[in-house]
Design a protein around this motif. Structure first.
Motif, PDB file in Angstrom:
ATOM      1  N   PRO A 196      -5.991  10.008   0.081  1.00 46.90           N
ATOM      2  CA  PRO A 196      -7.528  10.157   0.667  1.00 46.90           C
ATOM      3  C   PRO A 196      -7.556   9.936   2.203  1.00 46.90           C
ATOM      4  N   ALA A 197      -8.582  10.322   2.928  1.00 46.97           N
ATOM      5  CA  ALA A 197      -8.675  10.060   4.467  1.00 46.97           C
ATOM      6  C   ALA A 197      -9.387   8.684   4.449  1.00 46.97           C
ATOM      7  N   SER A 198      -9.511   7.673   3.481  1.00 51.36           N
ATOM      8  CA  SER A 198     -10.023   6.510   3.752  1.00 51.36           C
ATOM      9  C   SER A 198      -8.822   5.538   3.716  1.00 51.36           C
ATOM     10  N   TYR A 199      -7.773   5.964   3.505  1.00 51.27           N
ATOM     11  CA  TYR A 199      -6.385   5.196   3.501  1.00 51.27           C
ATOM     12  C   TYR A 199      -6.070   4.353   4.764  1.00 51.27           C
ATOM     13  N   PRO A 200      -6.254   5.140   6.034  1.00 49.05           N
ATOM     14  CA  PRO A 200      -6.172   4.327   7.121  1.00 49.05           C
ATOM     15  C   PRO A 200      -6.934   2.792   7.415  1.00 49.05           C
ATOM     16  N   ARG A 201      -8.221   3.239   7.065  1.00 53.24           N
ATOM     17  CA  ARG A 201      -9.165   2.035   7.012  1.00 53.24           C
ATOM     18  C   ARG A 201      -8.833   1.065   6.079  1.00 53.24           C
ATOM     19  N   LEU A 202      -8.506   1.494   4.872  1.00 50.44           N
ATOM     20  CA  LEU A 202      -8.070   0.710   3.794  1.00 50.44           C
ATOM     21  C   LEU A 202      -7.025  -0.495   4.178  1.00 50.44           C
ATOM     22  N   GLU A 203      -6.017   0.219   5.007  1.00 50.67           N
ATOM     23  CA  GLU A 203      -4.624  -0.551   5.510  1.00 50.67           C
ATOM     24  C   GLU A 203      -5.270  -1.462   6.352  1.00 50.67           C
ATOM     25  N   THR A 204      -5.721  -0.973   7.436  1.00 50.14           N
ATOM     26  CA  THR A 204      -6.170  -1.862   8.439  1.00 50.14           C
ATOM     27  C   THR A 204      -7.312  -2.979   8.028  1.00 50.14           C
ATOM     28  N   ASN A 205      -8.260  -2.653   7.235  1.00 53.17           N
ATOM     29  CA  ASN A 205      -9.366  -3.609   7.058  1.00 53.17           C
ATOM     30  C   ASN A 205      -8.529  -4.812   6.151  1.00 53.17           C
ATOM     31  N   LEU A 206      -7.613  -4.344   5.189  1.00 49.65           N
ATOM     32  CA  LEU A 206      -7.217  -5.046   4.179  1.00 49.65           C
ATOM     33  C   LEU A 206      -6.223  -6.255   4.871  1.00 49.65           C
ATOM     34  N   THR A 207      -5.236  -5.691   6.005  1.00 47.32           N
ATOM     35  CA  THR A 207      -4.496  -6.512   6.537  1.00 47.32           C
ATOM     36  C   THR A 207      -5.412  -7.507   7.458  1.00 47.32           C
ATOM     37  N   LYS A 208      -6.312  -7.163   7.973  1.00 50.33           N
ATOM     38  CA  LYS A 208      -6.963  -7.880   8.850  1.00 50.33           C
ATOM     39  C   LYS A 208      -7.780  -8.928   7.840  1.00 50.33           C
ATOM     40  N   TYR A 209      -8.252  -8.531   6.934  1.00 50.84           N
ATOM     41  CA  TYR A 209      -8.776  -9.618   5.796  1.00 50.84           C
ATOM     42  C   TYR A 209      -7.833 -10.743   5.376  1.00 50.84           C
ATOM     43  N   VAL A 210      -6.501 -10.190   5.108  1.00 51.72           N
ATOM     44  CA  VAL A 210      -5.782 -11.226   4.699  1.00 51.72           C
ATOM     45  C   VAL A 210      -5.116 -12.256   5.793  1.00 51.72           C
ATOM     46  N   LEU A 211      -4.996 -11.758   7.075  1.00 47.58           N
ATOM     47  CA  LEU A 211      -4.641 -12.576   8.307  1.00 47.58           C
ATOM     48  C   LEU A 211      -5.912 -13.600   8.512  1.00 47.58           C
ATOM     49  N   ALA A 212      -7.121 -13.030   8.367  1.00 45.60           N
ATOM     50  CA  ALA A 212      -8.426 -13.757   8.570  1.00 45.60           C
ATOM     51  C   ALA A 212      -8.457 -14.945   7.531  1.00 45.60           C
ATOM     52  N   LEU A 235       0.914  -1.224   0.076  1.00 46.09           N
ATOM     53  CA  LEU A 235       0.190  -0.126  -0.091  1.00 46.09           C
ATOM     54  C   LEU A 235       0.895   1.251   0.048  1.00 46.09           C
ATOM     55  N   ALA A 236       2.103   1.062   0.494  1.00 50.05           N
ATOM     56  CA  ALA A 236       3.006   2.444   0.669  1.00 50.05           C
ATOM     57  C   ALA A 236       3.374   2.748  -0.790  1.00 50.05           C
ATOM     58  N   LYS A 237       3.582   1.574  -1.355  1.00 49.44           N
ATOM     59  CA  LYS A 237       4.041   1.713  -2.810  1.00 49.44           C
ATOM     60  C   LYS A 237       3.016   2.421  -3.768  1.00 49.44           C
ATOM     61  N   SER A 238       1.614   1.950  -3.490  1.00 46.41           N
ATOM     62  CA  SER A 238       0.374   2.213  -4.391  1.00 46.41           C
ATOM     63  C   SER A 238       0.408   3.844  -4.130  1.00 46.41           C
ATOM     64  N   VAL A 239       0.937   4.488  -3.047  1.00 46.23           N
ATOM     65  CA  VAL A 239       0.519   5.796  -3.000  1.00 46.23           C
ATOM     66  C   VAL A 239       1.981   6.606  -3.191  1.00 46.23           C
ATOM     67  N   GLY A 240       2.893   5.978  -3.673  1.00 43.40           N
ATOM     68  CA  GLY A 240       4.188   6.585  -4.134  1.00 43.40           C
ATOM     69  C   GLY A 240       4.974   7.020  -2.825  1.00 43.40           C
ATOM     70  N   LEU A 241       4.843   6.436  -1.578  1.00 45.96           N
ATOM     71  CA  LEU A 241       5.785   6.683  -0.379  1.00 45.96           C
ATOM     72  C   LEU A 241       7.069   6.610  -0.652  1.00 45.96           C
ATOM     73  N   TYR A 242       7.541   5.568  -1.211  1.00 47.09           N
ATOM     74  CA  TYR A 242       8.948   5.247  -1.459  1.00 47.09           C
ATOM     75  C   TYR A 242       9.598   6.209  -2.118  1.00 47.09           C
TER      76      TYR A 242
END
Length: 395
Positions: free
Chosen positions: A331-347, A139-146
Motif C-alpha cells: 500500500p501507499a502508506s508503506y514508506p511512511r510506516l517504515e520512516t515513522n517506525l524507524t524514527k520511533y525506535v531510535l527516539a 518490514l521487508a519480510k512483512s511484505v514478502g520482499l525476500y
C-alpha cells in the motif's frame, strides 16, 4: 522497531517503488520545488519522502529538504511559501501538524548514508545504522520482499513456456543478479567475513528474534507512553494540551497552569531500558552483521525490480500488474510506516539523553504524536491506533 493520522511510515521498501501513484497532469510538485532551485534529482528525493501534492511539502522539515539537497536558505523560503494561507480553517482541527515536533526526534538516514554507516560500523556495536537495518529488514519480510527473486525467476520461465518461446538471454543475467548476493561492500571492514556466512538459517534466526523480543518491547513502551499521556491530559484536555507539551506556550517551556506536577517519567525510562535490552538480545552473536546483510539485500532487490524489461518477460502489461502477480504490491502508506517506525525506535533509545524537565516532556509529547501515526496492529499492538487522538476533536 502515516502522516495524516493513518499509519505510516515508513523507513524506504517504498510503495512508490512498488505501486506507483497516479501522476498529476502537470508536475506541480516539481514546478514548485524548482522555483527554489531544486534539480530533478532533488525533486525525486523529495517525492521519495512521501510528497504526493504541493500541499504535502508543508509537512516536511527544513532538515528533510536540506537532506534532499536543497540549500538551507532556499529550504526555509520554500517552507514559508508552502504554509497554508492565513485564515484558512483546517479541515480537521484536532490534527496537530507534525512540523511542531518533527525536529525534536532523531532523523532517519537515506539509503546512501545508512549503507555508508554500515560499512564503517564495528563488529559488536549496536549503533543507529544497525537499528535502521533491523527495522527495514523486518518490514521487508512483512511484505514478502525476500521471496521476490525466486518468484520473479519462476514467473519469467513460466511465461516463456506458455508462449512456447525460449527465454530471453536477459533471463540468465537477471537470474544470476536476483539469486546471488554480494555483501562485499558492507563486510569489507570485517576480516574473514563474506557472503557465505549469511545463511538462510541465520537470517531466519534474526527475523525471529525481532518478532520475539524487539516488537513486543516497542509495543509495550507505546502502551506505557499512552498511559502516561492520559495521566497528563487529565488536568488539561483538548488538542492544545499536546501542542503545549511539545512546543511549549511560554517561551519554550510548559504553559502556566497546564500541569503543576507532570506525571513521573520514570516508568517510561524503565520501558525504554527494556527496549534496549531487547535490542541487545536481537543482535547477540552475529546479529549485527546479519541485519546489515538483510537490509542490504532488501535494497538490492528493490533496485532489481526497477528494471523496465521485467514486466514483458513475465507476461505482464506493466510494472504494477507484475508486482501484483508476484504478491508484493504494497500500500501507499508503506514508506511512511517504515520512516515513522524507524524514527520511533531510535527516539525511544534516545530518551535517556534528554534532560529532565521541560525538554524531556516535550520530547515525550513529540514521541506520543509520532506513535499515533503508526499502525501498531501489525506488531501485535492496540487494535485502534488512532483512538489515542480521539474522535471529533477530542483527545
Amino acid at each position: 522497531m502515516s502522516e495524516d493520522k493513518n499509519a505510516a511510515a515508513t523507513p524506504e521498501v517504498a510503495a512508490a517503488e512498488f505501486a506507483p501513484a497516479v501522476p498529476p497532469t502537470t508536475d506541480e510538485i516539481a514546478d514548485k520545488l524548482k522555483e527554489f532551485g531544486a534539480t530533478d534529482e532533488i525533486v525525486a528525493k523529495v517525492k521519495d519522502l512521501g510528497v504526493d501534492t504541493v500541499a504535502d511539502i508543508s509537512e516536511l522539515t527544513e532538515a528533510d529538504l536540506v537532506g534532499a539537497g536543497l540549500k538551507i536558505v532556499k529550504a526555509r523560503k520554500l517552507l514559508d511559501a508552502a504554509k497554508p494561507a492565513p485564515g484558512v480553517a483546517s479541515a480537521a482541527p484536532s490534527v496537530v501538524s507534525t512540523a511542531a515536533f518533527d525536529g525534536l526526534l532523531p532523523s532517519v538516514q537515506d539509503d546512501e548514508s545508512w549503507i555508508k554507516a554500515l560499512k564503517t560500523g564495528g563488529v559488536s556495536k549496536v549503533d543507529t545504522s544497525t537499528v535502521i537495518a533491523a527495522v527495514r529488514a523486518a518490514l521487508a519480510k512483512s511484505v514478502g520482499l525476500y521471496e521476490v527473486p525466486a518468484k520473479l525467476v519462476s514467473a519469467m520461465e513460466a511465461f516463456a513456456d506458455e508462449s512456447e518461446e525460449q527465454v530471453d538471454p536477459v533471463f540468465y543475467v537477471l537470474r544470476k543478479q536476483m539469486t546471488r548476493r554480494n555483501y562485499a561492500d558492507i563486510f569489507a571492514a570485517v576480516d574473514g567475513l563474506d557472503g557465505a556466512f549469511v545463511t538462510d538459517k541465520r537470517k531466519a534466526q534474526l527475523l525471529s528474534r525481532l518478532d520475539q523480543f524487539l516488537w513486543p518491547a516497542i509495543v509495550s513502551f507505546d502502551g506505557q507512553l499512552k498511559g502516561w499521556y492520559e495521566s497528563y491530559k487529565q488536568v488539561f484536555t483538548g488538542p492544545d494540551a499536546l501542542m503545549a507539551l511539545v512546543g511549549g506556550l511560554n517561551g519554550g517551556g510548559l504553559a502556566p497552569g497546564i500541569m503543576q506536577a507532570p506525571p513521573d517519567t520514570a516508568v517510561l525510562q524503565d520501558a525504554a531500558d527494556t527496549v534496549k535490552d531487547a535490542v541487545n538480545r536481537v543482535f547477540a552473536g552475529t546479529g549485527v552483521q546479519i541485519a546489515a546483510a538483510l537490509a542490504y539485500e532488501a535494497s538490492e532487490i528493490k533496485k532489481s525490480l526497477e528494471d523496465s524489461r521485467l514486466p514483458a518477460l513475465t507476461g505482464s502489461i506493466n510494472r504494477e500488474q507484475m508486482l501484483k502477480k508476484l504478491g508484493v504490491a504494497v500500500p501507499a502508506s508503506y514508506p511512511r510506516l517504515e520512516t515513522n517506525l524507524t524514527k520511533y525506535v531510535l527516539a525511544v533509545m534516545g530518551l535517556e539523553d534528554q534532560s529532565s524537565g521541560a525538554e524531556e516532556l516535550r520530547y515525550l509529547g513529540a514521541l506520543f504524536m509520532l506513535g499515533s501515526q503508526i499502525d501498531w496492529t501489525q506488531f501485535g499492538g492496540r487494535s485502534a491506533t488512532l483512538s489515542r487522538l480521539g474522535k471529533a476533536g477530542q483527545l
